[in-house]
Each structure stands twice: as C-alpha cells, then as structure tokens.
Design an enzyme around this catalytic site. Structure first.
Site, mmCIF file in Angstrom:
data_model
loop_
_atom_site.group_PDB
_atom_site.id
_atom_site.type_symbol
_atom_site.label_atom_id
_atom_site.label_comp_id
_atom_site.label_asym_id
_atom_site.label_seq_id
_atom_site.Cartn_x
_atom_site.Cartn_y
_atom_site.Cartn_z
ATOM 1 C CB SER A 1 -6.163 -13.747 13.002
ATOM 2 O OG SER A 1 -5.160 -14.554 13.614
ATOM 3 C CE1 TYR B 1 -9.006 -18.005 11.672
ATOM 4 C CE2 TYR B 1 -6.709 -17.518 12.158
ATOM 5 C CZ TYR B 1 -8.053 -17.391 12.464
ATOM 6 O OH TYR B 1 -8.441 -16.640 13.547
HETATM 7 N N1 LIG Z 1 -9.567 -17.394 19.712
HETATM 8 C C1 LIG Z 1 -8.437 -17.004 19.154
HETATM 9 O O1 LIG Z 1 -7.335 -17.390 19.600
HETATM 10 C C2 LIG Z 1 -8.459 -16.031 17.999
HETATM 11 C C3 LIG Z 1 -7.241 -15.480 17.582
HETATM 12 C C4 LIG Z 1 -7.234 -14.597 16.507
HETATM 13 C C5 LIG Z 1 -8.416 -14.272 15.862
HETATM 14 N N2 LIG Z 1 -9.594 -14.816 16.279
HETATM 15 C C6 LIG Z 1 -10.799 -14.437 15.538
HETATM 16 O O2 LIG Z 1 -11.765 -13.929 16.425
HETATM 17 C C7 LIG Z 1 -13.081 -14.182 15.903
HETATM 18 C C8 LIG Z 1 -13.929 -14.843 16.982
HETATM 19 O O3 LIG Z 1 -13.342 -16.092 17.299
HETATM 20 P P1 LIG Z 1 -13.588 -16.860 18.673
HETATM 21 O O4 LIG Z 1 -12.272 -17.170 19.231
HETATM 22 O O5 LIG Z 1 -14.599 -16.155 19.482
HETATM 23 O O6 LIG Z 1 -14.142 -18.228 18.085
HETATM 24 P P2 LIG Z 1 -15.506 -19.009 18.347
HETATM 25 O O7 LIG Z 1 -15.371 -20.258 17.569
HETATM 26 O O8 LIG Z 1 -15.780 -19.051 19.808
HETATM 27 O O9 LIG Z 1 -16.602 -18.037 17.667
HETATM 28 C C9 LIG Z 1 -16.790 -17.910 16.294
HETATM 29 C C10 LIG Z 1 -18.269 -17.666 16.069
HETATM 30 O O10 LIG Z 1 -18.498 -17.434 14.664
HETATM 31 C C11 LIG Z 1 -19.697 -18.103 14.316
HETATM 32 N N3 LIG Z 1 -19.728 -18.396 12.899
HETATM 33 C C12 LIG Z 1 -18.962 -19.288 12.216
HETATM 34 N N4 LIG Z 1 -19.325 -19.322 10.927
HETATM 35 C C13 LIG Z 1 -20.331 -18.439 10.782
HETATM 36 C C14 LIG Z 1 -21.127 -18.039 9.684
HETATM 37 N N5 LIG Z 1 -20.955 -18.580 8.473
HETATM 38 N N6 LIG Z 1 -22.081 -17.102 9.875
HETATM 39 C C15 LIG Z 1 -22.276 -16.555 11.111
HETATM 40 N N7 LIG Z 1 -21.562 -16.912 12.199
HETATM 41 C C16 LIG Z 1 -20.603 -17.841 12.033
HETATM 42 C C17 LIG Z 1 -19.665 -19.384 15.135
HETATM 43 O O11 LIG Z 1 -20.944 -19.991 15.219
HETATM 44 C C18 LIG Z 1 -19.126 -18.881 16.455
HETATM 45 O O12 LIG Z 1 -20.171 -18.487 17.320
HETATM 46 C C19 LIG Z 1 -12.895 -15.074 14.676
HETATM 47 O O13 LIG Z 1 -13.003 -14.293 13.498
HETATM 48 C C20 LIG Z 1 -11.484 -15.601 14.851
HETATM 49 O O14 LIG Z 1 -10.898 -15.944 13.617
HETATM 50 C C21 LIG Z 1 -9.645 -15.685 17.327
#
Ligand SMILES: NC(=O)c1ccc[n+]([C@@H]2O[C@H](COP(=O)([O-])OP(=O)(O)OC[C@H]3O[C@@H](n4cnc5c(N)ncnc54)[C@H](O)[C@@H]3O)[C@@H](O)[C@H]2O)c1
Length: 258
Positions: free
Chosen positions: A142, A155
């Site tokens: 991130s 985070y």
């Molecule tokens: N959405 C944003 O703005 C954003 C920004 C920067 C980084 N990210 C990163 O991108 C990645 C995906 O995020 P997203 O936005 O799709 O969020 P999201 O919440 O839609 O998806 C996250 C997924 O991870 C799964 N997960 C959580 N804990 C878990 C575990 N212990 N074992 C297996 N699976 C697990 C959840 O069930 C979910 O399906 C994450 O690592 C997040 O930190 C997202």
C-alpha cells in the site's frame, strides 16, 4: 493475451475487490489460477463469475496468517494444478484508529495477516520455485507503507514490512532467476476503501484532508481494482523479466512520486 499460458498462479485475498480482479486478469492471460481466501462464500462467487468461455479458477479456503494451513493449501494446489509459477499476495485487512486507542489484539491481527501472511505464502512457494529455478512473486502492499497516515499505524507498518520483506526475498531468490516485486495501490474502489472513509469515499479520497495531512489524488480518480490487477499482471509476466525488488505505486500520484 496468453502471457500466462501453461503457468499456475496462486492469488491470495481472491474474494476481495483487488484479488478478484487479479484472478480474472491472470485467468484471462491463460494461467491456471488457484484462488485462495478465508471467505469461502466470496471465493465461490468470484470463481463462478469468471467468463464461462475462459479458463477457470479453483477456490481454496485458508487463512494466510496460519502457516500450517498455508502449507497444507499450497501442497493441495500443487497436487491439483502443478507447481506454482506466480504468487500474488493480495490478502489484507485494514483496522484504523489512533495509536492511543490501539489495543494489542488489533495490532497483532493486522501484522499477522498483512505481514506474516506474506511470509507464509511466499516461503511456501519459494521453496519449490527455487528448486525449479523459475517464478515470480508480487506482493500488493500500500502507498500507506511509504507515507505516514493518521489512524493507520498498524496497517502502515504491516505494509512497509511486507514491502521490505518482498525486496529481501527478491535478493535471496535472484540467483535462482525468481523475481519478487511490490505493487502499492492508493485508494481503490473496493469494500476496504468504504470501510476506511465515510460517505462518498471516492470524493473524500480525491479531495484529501489537510486537517489530517492526507494528500488527495492528483489524477482526480480513485483506482478501479482492474488498474491494480493490470500492474500486478505486468510484474508477474515475462515483460518484467528484468525487474526485481521494485515497488510500483499505483495511486494516481497520491504519494507525489515518492
Ligand atoms: N482498496 C484500497 O484502497 C487499497 C489501497 C492500498 C492497498 N490495498 C491492499 O490491497 C489488498 C486487497 O484489498 P482490497 O481493497 O481488495 O480489500 P478487500 O477487503 O476487498 O479484500 C481483502 C481480501 O482479503 C481476504 N482476507 C483477509 N484476511 C485474510 C486471511 N487471514 N487469509 C486469507 N484471506 C484473507 C478477505 O477475505 C478479502 O477477500 C489488501 O492487501 C489491501 O491492504 C487496498
């Protein structure tokens, strides 16, 4: 588009917004995709939602923070699909709040999933990738791991750690021809963004908040999950064959070129 033809890819966090887009993108590129998440119901929906004419993905339910469960799932995937060529570490959780109100359990949970989870999955696939002298690992961290964010200490630390871990691993695995890179999104339109920002999350992310020293997004839009998936696919593809230990910020300029 068949840049992943004959390859096996494992995508964690596959039931989430970005993970599902990465599954779809790698499958469209010809990979046999193992889609892993703790959310079995969400996984089933993602796998079912893939275009019927294209290659399928197989669902695997496991918690990335549990190293034994990860080893077991990866053993099963390799038996079902063959050795893993591409790992996309996408699973993650976000918990927000000021440090003064941060309890030990929340801190530990965020690190267990976002940092330990990356270790568990990367270590398990790296062993067989090293033996085969081929492979690519892409960790979705991130932009919050690179710039300070109010209310996001756990985070941010977990993502900075995941990025640093992936680069160290890249150095260790370079002699085997295995590349390890980081894709660091900014605000992306998924359920995670909605959980962080109240009301119109996209508008709030684009505008930024001077009162909490949060930059806006110079390109004036929040990313779609596909914007992130495209860069993950590039980092995993042979098109990036000379890239390793790199971190790409896919955030519309939010980190001002850090
Ligand atoms: N959405 C944003 O703005 C954003 C920004 C920067 C980084 N990210 C990163 O991108 C990645 C995906 O995020 P997203 O936005 O799709 O969020 P999201 O919440 O839609 O998806 C996250 C997924 O991870 C799964 N997960 C959580 N804990 C878990 C575990 N212990 N074992 C297996 N699976 C697990 C959840 O069930 C979910 O399906 C994450 O690592 C997040 O930190 C997202």
């Amino acid at each position: 588009m068949n840049e992943f033809g004959g390859k096996v890819a494992l995508v964690t966090g596959a039931a989430g917004g970005i993970g599902a887009a990465v599954v779809a993108r790698l499958a469209a590129g010809g990979a046999a995709v193992a889609a892993l998440d703790v959310d079995a119901e969400g996984l089933a929906a993602v796998v079912k939602g893939l275009p019927p004419e294209g290659p399928a993905a197989r669902p695997y339910t496991a918690d990335v923070s549990d190293s034994a469960a990860v080893d077991e799932a990866i053993g099963r995937i390799e038996r079902d699909l063959g050795p893993i060529d591409v790992l996309a570490n996408v699973a993650g959780v976000l918990r927000s709040g000021p440090v003064t109100e941060l309890d030990d359990a929340t801190w530990a949970q965020v690190l267990r999933v976002n940092l330990d989870g990356v270790l568990h999955c990367s270590r398990a696939v790296a062993r067989s990738m090293a033996a085969r002298r081929t492979g690519a690992i892409v960790t979705v961290a991130s932009n919050a791991g690179a710039v300070a964010r109010s209310g996001l200490s756990a985070y941010s630390v977990s993502k900075a750690g995941a990025a640093a871990f992936t680069k160290c691993l890249g150095l260790e695995l370079a002699p085997y021809g295995i590349r390890c890179n980081v894709v660091s999104p900014g605000s992306t339109d998924t359920p995670m963004l909605g959980a962080l920002l109240d009301g119109d999350a996209a508008a709030a992310a684009i505008a930024g908040s001077p009162e909490i020293f949060r930059n806006g997004i110079p390109l004036g839009r929040v990313a779609e999950p596909e914007d992130i998936a495209e860069v993950v696919a590039f980092m995993a593809s042979d098109g990036a064959r000379h890239l390793t230990m790199q971190e790409l910020f896919v955030d519309g300029g939010a980190t001002l070129g850090v």
